[in-house]
Design an enzyme around this catalytic site. Sequence first.
Site: not given
Length: 200
Positions: A47-49
């Site tokens: 997942l993106d940060h």
Amino acid sequence: MIPELHRYFIVNKPYDMHSQFTGVEGRPMLGDLGYPFPEGTHCIGRLDHNSEGLLILTTNKKITHLLFKGKKPHRRTYLLQVYREVKPETLEELKNGIVIRVKDNGIYKTAPCEAEIIKKPTNLFQSGWEYPDNIPHTWLLMTLTEGKFRQIRKMMTAVKHRCLRLIRISIENLTLDTLQPGEVREIPEVEFFERVFGKE
């Protein structure tokens, strides 16, 4: 019975944490959760940060191929908050597929997906970023069977609804349940395969 050769974990990844153990020194990473993961543990489906929610971690190197590169598509469900009110016609566009830009500036039309407008969940856990409720927004529940890089964010940008909060809540029958941000739960191998790939 599948022999217990590997270990499997789910994590509720907090906002602003990177889905990796190394490579972004000075920023929060999975090692900062303080959990004693065994050697060789790696993340499946990052997942993106600035996205939150369900991550799978395992010592089994074959899971990435089985889950994300196999012939059978797997369902991933996301809860998202987007800027402004989403109209019914926009929802239909999302369901039928949206043209987005992908790697090397290519053009790609997303596969049909499930999407519905919902009320804000009453039991939603706190995030590192909370968007004010008095500013126009919409909560959506979306289920995809593909996972291009930043796909949901690109889909929402394409229909002019910036994604404010994005939470993955399930992959097939593997769900966050009551897992809170930063918490880790180990899952027995047989249960993991049954919940993600179904019973043979």
